[in-house]
Scaffold this motif. Sequence first.
Motif, PDB file in Angstrom:
ATOM      1  N   THR A 108      35.394  54.330  33.919  1.00 21.25           N
ATOM      2  CA  THR A 108      37.199  53.970  34.584  1.00 21.25           C
ATOM      3  C   THR A 108      37.098  55.278  34.837  1.00 21.25           C
ATOM      4  O   THR A 108      38.700  54.971  35.530  1.00 21.25           O
ATOM      5  N   ASP A 109      37.077  56.548  34.770  1.00 22.40           N
ATOM      6  CA  ASP A 109      37.509  57.511  35.278  1.00 22.40           C
ATOM      7  C   ASP A 109      37.310  57.462  36.653  1.00 22.40           C
ATOM      8  O   ASP A 109      37.799  57.900  37.893  1.00 22.40           O
ATOM      9  N   ILE A 110      35.555  56.809  37.267  1.00 29.83           N
ATOM     10  CA  ILE A 110      35.173  57.016  38.364  1.00 29.83           C
ATOM     11  C   ILE A 110      35.888  55.459  39.532  1.00 29.83           C
ATOM     12  O   ILE A 110      36.327  55.915  40.101  1.00 29.83           O
ATOM     13  N   LYS A 111      36.227  54.544  38.028  1.00 34.65           N
ATOM     14  CA  LYS A 111      37.504  53.636  38.729  1.00 34.65           C
ATOM     15  C   LYS A 111      38.408  53.922  39.416  1.00 34.65           C
ATOM     16  O   LYS A 111      39.137  53.336  40.520  1.00 34.65           O
ATOM     17  N   LYS A 112      38.612  54.696  38.966  1.00 32.47           N
ATOM     18  CA  LYS A 112      40.030  55.505  38.703  1.00 32.47           C
ATOM     19  C   LYS A 112      40.422  56.340  40.231  1.00 32.47           C
ATOM     20  O   LYS A 112      41.707  55.901  40.892  1.00 32.47           O
ATOM     21  N   LEU A 113      39.851  57.358  40.650  1.00 31.08           N
ATOM     22  CA  LEU A 113      39.782  57.881  41.469  1.00 31.08           C
ATOM     23  C   LEU A 113      38.713  57.354  42.507  1.00 31.08           C
ATOM     24  O   LEU A 113      39.813  57.375  44.272  1.00 31.08           O
ATOM     25  N   TYR A 114      38.249  55.417  42.663  1.00 33.89           N
ATOM     26  CA  TYR A 114      38.109  54.658  44.045  1.00 33.89           C
ATOM     27  C   TYR A 114      39.449  54.133  43.912  1.00 33.89           C
ATOM     28  O   TYR A 114      39.748  54.103  45.603  1.00 33.89           O
ATOM     29  N   PHE A 169      36.305  51.411  53.669  1.00 35.12           N
ATOM     30  CA  PHE A 169      36.914  51.994  52.838  1.00 35.12           C
ATOM     31  C   PHE A 169      35.233  51.121  52.160  1.00 35.12           C
ATOM     32  O   PHE A 169      34.913  49.837  52.182  1.00 35.12           O
ATOM     33  N   PRO A 170      34.101  51.622  51.145  1.00 36.28           N
ATOM     34  CA  PRO A 170      33.431  50.789  50.988  1.00 36.28           C
ATOM     35  C   PRO A 170      33.932  49.892  49.505  1.00 36.28           C
ATOM     36  O   PRO A 170      34.965  50.330  49.229  1.00 36.28           O
ATOM     37  N   ASN A 171      32.884  49.079  49.092  1.00 34.46           N
ATOM     38  CA  ASN A 171      33.677  48.206  48.305  1.00 34.46           C
ATOM     39  C   ASN A 171      33.191  48.297  47.034  1.00 34.46           C
ATOM     40  O   ASN A 171      32.401  49.233  46.869  1.00 34.46           O
ATOM     41  N   PHE A 172      33.420  47.919  46.386  1.00 30.64           N
ATOM     42  CA  PHE A 172      33.074  48.980  44.355  1.00 30.64           C
ATOM     43  C   PHE A 172      33.831  47.508  43.655  1.00 30.64           C
ATOM     44  O   PHE A 172      34.535  46.915  43.868  1.00 30.64           O
ATOM     45  N   PRO A 173      32.721  47.010  42.355  1.00 32.00           N
ATOM     46  CA  PRO A 173      32.604  45.709  42.259  1.00 32.00           C
ATOM     47  C   PRO A 173      33.856  46.243  40.863  1.00 32.00           C
ATOM     48  O   PRO A 173      34.640  47.093  40.984  1.00 32.00           O
ATOM     49  N   GLU A 174      34.363  44.295  40.778  1.00 36.27           N
ATOM     50  CA  GLU A 174      35.349  44.119  40.085  1.00 36.27           C
ATOM     51  C   GLU A 174      35.715  44.823  38.808  1.00 36.27           C
ATOM     52  O   GLU A 174      33.943  44.860  38.003  1.00 36.27           O
ATOM     53  N   LYS A 175      36.150  44.813  37.730  1.00 42.78           N
ATOM     54  CA  LYS A 175      35.852  45.205  36.068  1.00 42.78           C
ATOM     55  C   LYS A 175      35.702  43.629  35.760  1.00 42.78           C
ATOM     56  O   LYS A 175      36.469  42.602  36.165  1.00 42.78           O
ATOM     57  N   SER A 176      34.577  44.283  34.950  1.00 46.40           N
ATOM     58  CA  SER A 176      33.999  43.333  33.830  1.00 46.40           C
ATOM     59  C   SER A 176      34.851  43.062  32.979  1.00 46.40           C
ATOM     60  O   SER A 176      35.732  44.000  32.328  1.00 46.40           O
TER      61      SER A 176
END
Length: 228
Positions: free
Chosen positions: A53-59, A75-82
């Motif tokens: 959760t903290d990593i996704k917030k920084l992203y 900017f690199p892609n990031f997985p959607e919230k599962s």
Amino acid sequence: MASMGKDDDLRSFDVPEIARHSGGYTIYKIVLLVTPKEITENSYQIIYWKRYTDIKKLYDTLNRYHQAIYRPGKFPNFPEKSGYMERFNPAIIEERRVATRNFLNFALQYLYLRTHDAYINFFQKGEKVFSPDVNTDTLKPESVIPQSSPISIPEEVPIPVQSTIIDEKQNELLLNVDEEQPNIDHTSTRILDDLSDLKFDQNDEEQNAIQAEPLDLLSTSTKSHDSS
């Protein structure tokens, strides 16, 4: 706070493993690898354990900032919230681990991202450890100079002293014989001459004896005839 190193140091992120937190959620081990350019300094790692959760917030924060200032580069892609039930799925966890590593290494390349407040606050707490293959002592000059294989020195071959002396004596004898050869020839010649003289003397004596014998006989015979 562990220092993240100087700007000219070589740095990179890795996310080598995950763990289950006592609170029931997954945490990711983030490792910052720092290799100083100064040879007298040692390489080290700074380890952080972060919740997804903290990593996704920084992203999300850095991605919005990147787009807001119109910086080039995707900017690199990031997985959607599962969903809640999928957060422990091994495939989902692996996807998040790889995405976290790629995102952090992307942000590390740009000064405007790694100096952002969100970035700095995210890496406030970390454990600094030295790399296991690097000695913690200051490197010494002899430790970085490769050593050449030892040169094998062959043993000295003993000199045959006795045979050399014998050879020298033989050569000396041969030399002496050669040098004295004229003397030998001269002596032989002298001896032969003496023998010849002696032979001639003997012959003369015999001849004189032969010549004297008839005269003596004649004289004797004459004396005998006169007396008669």
